[in-house]
Write a protein that holds these residues in place. Structure first.
Motif, mmCIF file in Angstrom:
data_model
loop_
_atom_site.group_PDB
_atom_site.id
_atom_site.type_symbol
_atom_site.label_atom_id
_atom_site.label_comp_id
_atom_site.label_asym_id
_atom_site.label_seq_id
_atom_site.Cartn_x
_atom_site.Cartn_y
_atom_site.Cartn_z
ATOM 1 N N ASP A 1 0.830 -1.219 0.000
ATOM 2 C CA ASP A 1 0.000 0.000 0.000
ATOM 3 C C ASP A 1 0.858 1.260 0.000
ATOM 4 O O ASP A 1 0.546 2.241 -0.667
ATOM 5 C CB ASP A 1 -0.907 0.017 1.237
ATOM 6 N N HIS A 2 1.948 1.221 0.797
ATOM 7 C CA HIS A 2 2.791 2.407 0.874
ATOM 8 C C HIS A 2 3.333 2.767 -0.510
ATOM 9 O O HIS A 2 3.291 3.929 -0.922
ATOM 10 C CB HIS A 2 3.946 2.209 1.862
ATOM 11 N N ARG A 3 3.795 1.745 -1.252
ATOM 12 C CA ARG A 3 4.397 1.989 -2.580
ATOM 13 C C ARG A 3 3.349 2.618 -3.512
ATOM 14 O O ARG A 3 3.616 3.575 -4.216
ATOM 15 C CB ARG A 3 4.898 0.674 -3.160
ATOM 16 N N LEU B 1 0.685 4.376 -2.763
ATOM 17 C CA LEU B 1 0.334 5.752 -2.400
ATOM 18 C C LEU B 1 1.481 6.711 -2.704
ATOM 19 O O LEU B 1 1.277 7.793 -3.250
ATOM 20 C CB LEU B 1 -0.044 5.820 -0.916
ATOM 21 N N ARG B 2 2.695 6.275 -2.350
ATOM 22 C CA ARG B 2 3.843 7.183 -2.508
ATOM 23 C C ARG B 2 4.099 7.481 -3.987
ATOM 24 O O ARG B 2 4.456 8.607 -4.349
ATOM 25 C CB ARG B 2 5.071 6.555 -1.848
ATOM 26 N N SER B 3 3.892 6.477 -4.854
ATOM 27 C CA SER B 3 4.190 6.690 -6.277
ATOM 28 C C SER B 3 3.269 7.768 -6.869
ATOM 29 O O SER B 3 3.613 8.403 -7.860
ATOM 30 C CB SER B 3 4.055 5.379 -7.051
ATOM 31 N N PRO C 1 6.821 5.547 15.385
ATOM 32 C CA PRO C 1 7.194 4.214 15.880
ATOM 33 C C PRO C 1 7.186 3.145 14.788
ATOM 34 O O PRO C 1 6.419 3.228 13.839
ATOM 35 C CB PRO C 1 6.103 3.896 16.915
ATOM 36 N N ARG C 2 8.084 2.171 14.938
ATOM 37 C CA ARG C 2 8.041 0.937 14.150
ATOM 38 C C ARG C 2 7.648 -0.173 15.123
ATOM 39 O O ARG C 2 7.853 -0.038 16.339
ATOM 40 C CB ARG C 2 9.419 0.617 13.572
ATOM 41 N N TYR C 3 7.120 -1.289 14.584
ATOM 42 C CA TYR C 3 6.719 -2.426 15.412
ATOM 43 C C TYR C 3 7.416 -3.675 14.893
ATOM 44 O O TYR C 3 7.509 -3.872 13.670
ATOM 45 C CB TYR C 3 5.203 -2.638 15.330
ATOM 46 N N ILE D 1 12.226 3.554 3.011
ATOM 47 C CA ILE D 1 11.116 3.882 2.088
ATOM 48 C C ILE D 1 10.260 5.049 2.585
ATOM 49 O O ILE D 1 9.573 5.680 1.797
ATOM 50 C CB ILE D 1 10.207 2.656 1.791
ATOM 51 N N HIS D 2 10.299 5.324 3.884
ATOM 52 C CA HIS D 2 9.481 6.437 4.397
ATOM 53 C C HIS D 2 10.275 7.738 4.502
ATOM 54 O O HIS D 2 9.809 8.690 5.144
ATOM 55 C CB HIS D 2 8.889 6.078 5.761
ATOM 56 N N VAL D 3 11.459 7.782 3.872
ATOM 57 C CA VAL D 3 12.251 9.019 3.924
ATOM 58 C C VAL D 3 11.355 10.176 3.470
ATOM 59 O O VAL D 3 10.490 10.014 2.599
ATOM 60 C CB VAL D 3 13.508 8.894 3.025
ATOM 61 N N CYS D 4 11.567 11.335 4.092
ATOM 62 C CA CYS D 4 10.666 12.472 3.891
ATOM 63 C C CYS D 4 10.375 12.750 2.403
ATOM 64 O O CYS D 4 11.292 12.948 1.610
ATOM 65 C CB CYS D 4 11.285 13.710 4.523
ATOM 66 N N LEU D 5 9.101 12.805 2.083
ATOM 67 C CA LEU D 5 8.679 13.118 0.713
ATOM 68 C C LEU D 5 9.107 14.539 0.337
ATOM 69 O O LEU D 5 9.427 14.821 -0.811
ATOM 70 C CB LEU D 5 7.142 13.015 0.649
HETATM 71 C C1 HEM Z 1 12.482 20.656 7.741
HETATM 72 C C2 HEM Z 1 11.388 20.113 7.322
HETATM 73 C C3 HEM Z 1 11.053 18.635 7.445
HETATM 74 C C4 HEM Z 1 11.539 17.685 8.298
HETATM 75 C C5 HEM Z 1 12.602 17.833 9.382
HETATM 76 C C6 HEM Z 1 10.845 16.442 7.964
HETATM 77 C C7 HEM Z 1 11.105 15.228 8.569
HETATM 78 C C8 HEM Z 1 10.540 14.022 8.185
HETATM 79 C C9 HEM Z 1 10.902 12.732 8.713
HETATM 80 C C10 HEM Z 1 11.963 12.494 9.786
HETATM 81 C C11 HEM Z 1 10.136 11.798 8.099
HETATM 82 C C12 HEM Z 1 10.198 10.278 8.312
HETATM 83 C C13 HEM Z 1 9.457 9.864 9.548
HETATM 84 C C14 HEM Z 1 9.607 8.386 9.874
HETATM 85 O O1 HEM Z 1 10.227 7.627 9.111
HETATM 86 O O2 HEM Z 1 9.097 7.983 10.929
HETATM 87 C C15 HEM Z 1 9.271 12.492 7.176
HETATM 88 C C16 HEM Z 1 8.319 11.872 6.378
HETATM 89 C C17 HEM Z 1 7.445 12.583 5.578
HETATM 90 N N1 HEM Z 1 7.481 13.941 5.291
HETATM 91 FE FE1 HEM Z 1 8.787 15.293 6.032
HETATM 92 N N2 HEM Z 1 9.963 16.685 6.956
HETATM 93 C C18 HEM Z 1 10.055 18.003 6.592
HETATM 94 C C19 HEM Z 1 9.364 18.645 5.586
HETATM 95 C C20 HEM Z 1 8.394 18.065 4.809
HETATM 96 C C21 HEM Z 1 7.700 18.722 3.739
HETATM 97 C C22 HEM Z 1 7.952 20.140 3.224
HETATM 98 C C23 HEM Z 1 6.784 17.836 3.257
HETATM 99 C C24 HEM Z 1 5.842 18.118 2.121
HETATM 100 C C25 HEM Z 1 5.494 17.295 1.246
HETATM 101 C C26 HEM Z 1 6.913 16.605 4.024
HETATM 102 C C27 HEM Z 1 6.171 15.452 3.863
HETATM 103 C C28 HEM Z 1 6.465 14.223 4.426
HETATM 104 C C29 HEM Z 1 5.709 13.007 4.136
HETATM 105 C C30 HEM Z 1 4.485 12.895 3.241
HETATM 106 C C31 HEM Z 1 6.331 11.973 4.863
HETATM 107 C C32 HEM Z 1 5.930 10.496 4.881
HETATM 108 C C33 HEM Z 1 6.674 9.770 3.767
HETATM 109 C C34 HEM Z 1 6.329 8.297 3.665
HETATM 110 O O3 HEM Z 1 5.750 7.710 4.582
HETATM 111 O O4 HEM Z 1 6.677 7.725 2.616
HETATM 112 N N3 HEM Z 1 7.905 16.782 4.957
HETATM 113 N N4 HEM Z 1 9.544 13.843 7.232
#
Ligand code: HEM
Length: 413
Positions: free
Chosen positions: A103-105, A107-109, A303-305, A359-363
């Motif tokens: 599901d993650h793949r 949605l993310r794509s 959190p991860r489980y 894979i969950h690195v910030c979008l």
């Molecule tokens: C300085 C600004 C930001 C920081 C420090 C940050 C930090 C993070 C971190 C640490 C995660 C991963 C969380 C985890 O793995 O538990 C994450 C995921 C995410 N971030 Fe950011 N973020 C920032 C800005 C943004 C912006 C501008 C967006 C706009 C799109 C965004 C959207 C997302 C999304 C959608 C995820 C989930 C990705 C996934 O599950 O594939 N973030 N962010």
């Protein structure tokens, strides 16, 4: 390696003003206790936490053994919280940060393209214009006692950016600010419940209504693209659509606004490096990266489980147990970063994990880097004689666990 299944949980203070002001000694103590430690956290109780750069990376990249969904890992308590969410809050559990592959793949794509480097670079002139508009408003709010940079610049700028990317009407922005701040300032169990009911529920209802409006009359932007994807048969449920808008809107500005405010505070604390930056804005990207590492706004991951009993860095993590990655501890690990408690805008290489990894690195990583670099350049160029309007020790931090936000940043020039 010997296995110590369940060490006693240590109490670590991750919420006090002292910790938020200078987290480095506590982070060093955590690493000193081991790469994976048992800690007791407010709200969560006893949990595991990865504390070193290597352990954090290994945890966040091991999608086989460590998953996002508590139900997949048989964690009944957390699974039940998700199941029993009221209908109006259900989309919260559908957001991709809480989902596992496939599901993650899927949605993310759907959203990856909009946030790739090229797309963000194409937006640069517009981002600069939005920063300047926000600075006009900051200037208009100026008063002899100072003005709150957080409310008048650090929040409106990234909010305007993310609304524009999503294709949301500019006149609705003050409403989002009200709702989002109801949630973002909440701490403690009751505060969070109140924030969910008053802030998040309204935002989710708004997203649902806006989808219906844009299905008939698209505005252009990511929301319209998602509606198109759904109509082309990409199997997105309405809850998933709403969850995506909520996640991008919330994550896209709540994080960046605090990073911008912290960057300003940190640079004012380091006048020498600020002077170097002012003399050469070619350093803006390297400075933005170092400030991401140094501030580590997202101190702890979601959190991860453990999907099944797992041995990890000499510990046995039982099926369903919760484990967090302490990103701030990884970003200050002296095994990777020389003199980690020192700000160095020239630091190279700088492989910080302020945006997570795996894979969950910030979008929004590229967008956030570009936005924070633009914010610094426009602000310090326009107002070169810029200073705090209160004594440094009076700058207050939000008590929320896991993030390092400021409550306000009064400044004058
Ligand atoms: C300085 C600004 C930001 C920081 C420090 C940050 C930090 C993070 C971190 C640490 C995660 C991963 C969380 C985890 O793995 O538990 C994450 C995921 C995410 N971030 Fe950011 N973020 C920032 C800005 C943004 C912006 C501008 C967006 C706009 C799109 C965004 C959207 C997302 C999304 C959608 C995820 C989930 C990705 C996934 O599950 O594939 N973030 N962010």
């Amino acid at each position: 390696m010997s296995i110590d299944p369940e060490p006693p949980a240590v109490e670590i203070d991750l919420t006090s003003q002292a910790f938020k002001r200078d987290p480095f000694p506590t982070l060093a103590r955590m690493r000193g206790l081991g790469p994976v430690i048992r800690v007791r956290l407010p709200l969560f109780g006893k949990v595991w936490m990865a504390t070193t750069y290597d352990a954090v990376n290994d945890l966040l990249r091991d999608h086989q053994r460590f998953v996002q969904s508590p139900a997949t890992a048989g964690n009944r308590r957390m699974g039940a919280i998700v199941r029993w969410l009221p209908r109006s809050l259900k989309p919260l559990a559908s957001n991709m940060l809480l989902r596992d592959p496939p599901d993650h793949r899927r949605l993310r794509s759907l959203v990856d393209q909009a946030f790739r480097r090229q797309s963000v670079e194409a937006l640069r002139p517009r981002l600069e214009a939005l920063a300047d508009e926000a600075l006009d408003r900051l200037e208009a709010a100026r008063s002899p006692g100072g003005v709150d940079l957080l409310a008048h610049f650090a929040r409106p700028f990234p909010l305007a950016v993310i609304c524009e990317i999503l294709g949301l009407p500019p006149e609705d922005r003050p409403m989002f600010t009200r709702w989002a701040s109801q949630f973002s300032t909440a701490t403690g169990f009751l505060g969070i419940v109140r924030g969910l009911v008053f802030g998040v529920r309204r935002l989710l209802r708004y997203a649902r209504d806006e989808f219906r409006r844009q299905s008939v009359q698209p505005r252009g932007g990511l929301m319209a693209a998602l509606i198109e994807a759904e109509e082309a048969g990409d199997r997105l449920t309405e809850d998933e659509l709403v969850a995506m808008v909520f996640l991008v809107l919330a994550a896209g500005h709540e994080t960046t606004l605090h990073q911008i405010a912290h960057n300003v505070l940190t640079l004012l604390d380091h006048p020498q490096q600020l002077a170097e930056l002012r003399a050469d804005w070619g350093l803006a990207d390297s400075a933005a990266q170092e400030l991401l590492r140094y501030v580590s706004f997202a101190q702890v991951s979601k959190p991860r489980y453990a999907r099944a009993d797992a041995e990890f860095y000499g510990r046995t993590i039982r099926r369903g147990q919760m484990i967090f990655a302490c990103l701030a501890a990884a970003n200050s690990d002296p095994a990777i970063f020389e003199a980690p408690e020192r700000l160095d805008i020239h630091r190279q290489p700088n492989r910080h994990v302020a945006f997570g990894t795996g894979i969950h690195v910030c979008l929004g990583a590229t967008l956030a880097r570009v936005e924070t670099a633009i914010a610094m350049e426009r602000l310090f160029t326009r107002f070169p004689r810029f200073e705090l309007a209160i004594p440094r020790l009076q700058v207050r931090f939000s008590a929320r666990i896991g993030t390092r936000g400021l409550v306000a940043l009064p400044v004058k020039w």
